[in-house]
Design a protein around this motif. Structure first.
Motif, short mmCIF file in Angstrom:
data_model
loop_
_atom_site.label_atom_id
_atom_site.label_comp_id
_atom_site.label_asym_id
_atom_site.label_seq_id
_atom_site.Cartn_x
_atom_site.Cartn_y
_atom_site.Cartn_z
N SER A 109 0.92 -1.17 -0.06
CA SER A 109 0.01 -0.12 0.11
C SER A 109 0.90 1.19 0.17
CB SER A 109 -1.17 -0.05 1.29
OG SER A 109 -0.29 -0.06 2.43
N HIS A 110 2.10 1.21 0.34
CA HIS A 110 3.22 2.32 0.34
C HIS A 110 4.11 2.41 -0.57
CE1 HIS A 110 2.52 2.61 5.00
NE2 HIS A 110 1.29 2.81 4.37
N ARG A 111 3.87 1.52 -1.82
CA ARG A 111 5.09 1.34 -2.84
C ARG A 111 4.69 2.27 -3.57
NH1 ARG A 111 5.95 -5.23 -3.47
NH2 ARG A 111 6.80 -5.52 -1.30
N PRO A 112 5.76 3.08 -4.22
CA PRO A 112 5.57 4.41 -4.99
C PRO A 112 5.06 3.89 -6.51
CG PRO A 112 7.91 3.41 -4.87
CD PRO A 112 7.17 2.72 -4.17
N ILE A 113 4.66 4.94 -6.96
CA ILE A 113 4.18 4.93 -8.30
C ILE A 113 5.45 5.85 -9.20
CG2 ILE A 113 2.54 5.84 -10.06
CD1 ILE A 113 0.46 5.88 -7.91
N LEU A 114 6.14 5.08 -10.01
CA LEU A 114 7.53 5.78 -10.36
C LEU A 114 6.95 6.70 -11.54
CD1 LEU A 114 9.58 2.66 -10.37
CD2 LEU A 114 9.31 4.47 -8.47
N THR A 115 6.00 6.82 -11.96
CA THR A 115 5.70 7.80 -13.03
C THR A 115 4.45 8.55 -12.62
OG1 THR A 115 4.48 6.12 -14.24
CG2 THR A 115 6.68 6.50 -15.08
N PRO A 116 4.30 9.18 -11.45
CA PRO A 116 3.34 10.06 -11.21
C PRO A 116 3.12 11.44 -12.08
CG PRO A 116 5.00 10.30 -9.70
CD PRO A 116 5.58 9.53 -10.76
N ASN A 143 21.75 14.04 1.93
CA ASN A 143 21.19 12.71 1.57
C ASN A 143 21.83 11.93 0.31
OD1 ASN A 143 19.18 12.37 3.64
ND2 ASN A 143 18.40 14.19 2.66
N CYS A 144 22.07 10.98 0.29
CA CYS A 144 22.73 10.32 -1.03
C CYS A 144 21.77 8.76 -1.25
CB CYS A 144 24.09 9.65 -0.98
SG CYS A 144 24.82 8.81 -2.03
N TYR A 145 21.04 9.02 -2.42
CA TYR A 145 20.28 7.93 -2.71
C TYR A 145 20.97 7.07 -4.04
CZ TYR A 145 16.92 10.74 -0.04
OH TYR A 145 16.44 11.20 0.93
N PRO A 146 21.53 5.99 -3.77
CA PRO A 146 22.36 5.46 -4.77
C PRO A 146 21.15 4.51 -5.60
CG PRO A 146 23.29 4.72 -2.58
CD PRO A 146 21.91 5.46 -2.41
N PRO A 147 21.64 4.29 -6.87
CA PRO A 147 20.70 3.42 -7.51
C PRO A 147 20.29 2.26 -7.03
CG PRO A 147 22.89 4.11 -8.94
CD PRO A 147 23.23 4.38 -7.44
N CYS A 148 18.93 2.06 -7.26
CA CYS A 148 18.22 0.90 -6.73
C CYS A 148 17.75 -0.06 -7.74
CB CYS A 148 17.06 1.44 -5.98
SG CYS A 148 16.11 0.09 -4.90
N PRO A 149 18.04 -1.48 -7.80
CA PRO A 149 17.61 -2.47 -8.54
C PRO A 149 16.34 -2.67 -8.74
CG PRO A 149 18.53 -3.75 -6.78
CD PRO A 149 18.87 -2.16 -6.54
N GLN A 150 15.36 -2.25 -7.71
CA GLN A 150 14.12 -2.39 -7.75
C GLN A 150 13.33 -1.26 -7.17
OE1 GLN A 150 14.69 -6.59 -6.09
NE2 GLN A 150 13.01 -7.02 -7.16
N PRO A 151 13.39 -0.20 -7.88
CA PRO A 151 12.76 0.92 -7.34
C PRO A 151 11.29 1.05 -6.93
CG PRO A 151 13.37 1.54 -9.50
CD PRO A 151 13.76 0.05 -9.10
N ASP A 152 10.63 0.09 -7.63
CA ASP A 152 9.26 -0.02 -7.39
C ASP A 152 8.71 -0.50 -6.01
OD1 ASP A 152 10.38 -2.28 -8.44
OD2 ASP A 152 8.32 -2.90 -9.32
N ASN A 176 -6.33 15.99 -3.19
CA ASN A 176 -6.96 14.49 -3.62
C ASN A 176 -6.41 13.29 -3.27
OD1 ASN A 176 -4.48 14.82 -5.25
ND2 ASN A 176 -5.46 15.43 -6.77
N GLY A 177 -5.20 13.35 -2.21
CA GLY A 177 -4.61 12.40 -1.66
C GLY A 177 -3.71 11.64 -2.73
N LYS A 178 -3.09 12.23 -3.76
CA LYS A 178 -2.36 11.46 -4.72
C LYS A 178 -1.03 12.01 -4.59
CE LYS A 178 -5.55 11.00 -8.62
NZ LYS A 178 -5.75 11.33 -9.95
N TRP A 179 0.07 11.11 -4.77
CA TRP A 179 1.56 11.59 -4.87
C TRP A 179 1.78 12.29 -6.02
CZ3 TRP A 179 4.41 11.47 -0.46
CH2 TRP A 179 3.77 10.79 0.50
N LYS A 180 2.53 13.33 -5.96
CA LYS A 180 3.09 14.01 -7.31
C LYS A 180 4.43 14.29 -7.02
CE LYS A 180 -1.73 15.96 -8.16
NZ LYS A 180 -2.40 17.16 -8.41
N SER A 181 5.13 14.03 -8.47
CA SER A 181 6.58 14.36 -8.19
C SER A 181 7.08 15.71 -8.34
CB SER A 181 7.22 13.55 -9.47
OG SER A 181 6.85 14.10 -10.75
#
Length: 345
Positions: A33-40, A200-209, A240-245
């Protein structure tokens, strides 16, 4: 079959993100339920031209109104023409990238799970303690008074922290003016207050979803001024409760209204709920400069905004209260400091 380690086997300094594992261990997987939408959707955010604050009274008045609307409706806005030259912004990001490229033995000298330490290196939120871990590496250090802390830093790039603090003091005056309580309402307290830099440093993640860089949260400070190298920040649209980038705009800075401005304003201005998503290809750096009152100085609702028929809605609190909260709670499980401040009517 791959051995997907649990959190107990990921020693400090040897986290999945630091080692560049080609998979996401179980302890990093967020609930579905908390997983990101990668193309919001991209957020349609207010843009404040800060130079206009320093122009005519008419221009200043218009900007103060725009700032108040942004704080009231989103708790988040972008500032341009802020007066910090591009070379200082570039130097700050470059210094951050250089630090995280250092050998592990250099970085772990600063490693600690003690949230009260003024200078500390870590990963996630609390390494190996919180149930869910996050794909992040960070360096957090106090930055004001600068002379008290600079010798403790692993590197000494003071230009950005000094310039962004000047901006923060001006921003606080404009924010309290927009509330109708005057530009000097908190001037002395914020001038004597804290500045905490979180790099903060966010390295590449193999499964960002299936994981996050940071979970949903609001900042405990009065406000945060953010410089980012690339997109990854998302805010929760309260309408509207939506995540936006939030797109990265070269040379611009983002401002998050924090919990203590929500308290000060009696909820007229809302702290923005945000999180950090990841990328499979590139490292993202962000420099968050958090500005607040002194460590044990309590923020309370402005008396001018409290009426007998419209009483206080929030308890007073300090940065120390927040540190006490985070040391005992796991915000990755959805626990919120702001929720503890709201009074039941």
């Amino acid at each position: 079959m791959e051995n997907h380690e649990n959190s107990s086997s990921l020693a400090m300094g040897k986290s999945a993100q630091e080692m560049g594992l080609p998979y996401v261990p179980e302890c990093y997987k967020t609930p579905s339920s908390h997983r990101p939408i990668l193309t919001p959707e991209t957020v349609d955010m207010p843009v404040i031209n800060f130079a206009r604050l320093r122009q005519s009274e008419e221009q200043r008045s218009m900007v103060i109104k725009e700032l108040g609307n942004a704080c009231r409706h989103m708790g988040f806005f972008r500032i341009v023409n802020h007066g910090i030259c591009q070379s200082i912004l570039d130097e700050a990001l470059s210094s951050a990238f250089d630090f995280f490229k250092l050998p592990a033995e250099e970085k772990v000298k600063f490693m600690s799970n003690d949230v009260y330490k003024p200078v500390r290196y870590g990963t996630s939120l609390k390494d190996r303690i919180d149930k869910i871990q996050f794909w992040r590496v960070f360096l957090k250090h106090y930055a004001h008074p600068l002379d008290d802390w600079i010798d403790s830093w692993p590197q000494n790039p003071p230009n950005y922290s000094v310039e962004v603090r000047k901006l923060a003091l001006e921003l606080m005056g404009a924010t309290t003016e927009s509330l109708g309580i005057g530009p000097t309402y908190l001037a002395k307290k914020i001038n004597e207050g804290m500045q905490v830099m979180t790099v903060n440093c966010y390295p590449p993640c193999p499964q960002p979803d299936i994981t996050l860089g940071l979970p949903l949260h609001s900042d405990y400070s009065c406000f945060t001024i953010l410089l980012q190298s690339s997109p990854g920040l998302q805010i929760l649209d309260s309408k509207n409760g939506k995540w936006k980038s939030v797109p990265e705009v070269h040379g611009a800075l983002e401002v998050h209204i924090g919990d203590h401005i929500e308290v000060l304003s009696k909820g007229i201005y809302k702290s923005v709920v945000h999180r950090v998503t990841l990328n499979s290809e590139r490292t993202r750096i962000s420099l968050a400069s958090l500005h607040s009152l002194e460590l044990e100085e309590k923020m309370e609702t402005a008396k001018e905004l409290v009426e007998e028929q419209n009483p206080k809605r929030y308890k007073e609190s300090s940065v120390k209260d927040f540190l006490d909260f985070i040391s005992k709670n796991d915000i990755g499980e959805g626990k919120s400091f702001m929720d503890t401040l709201k009074m039941k009517n």
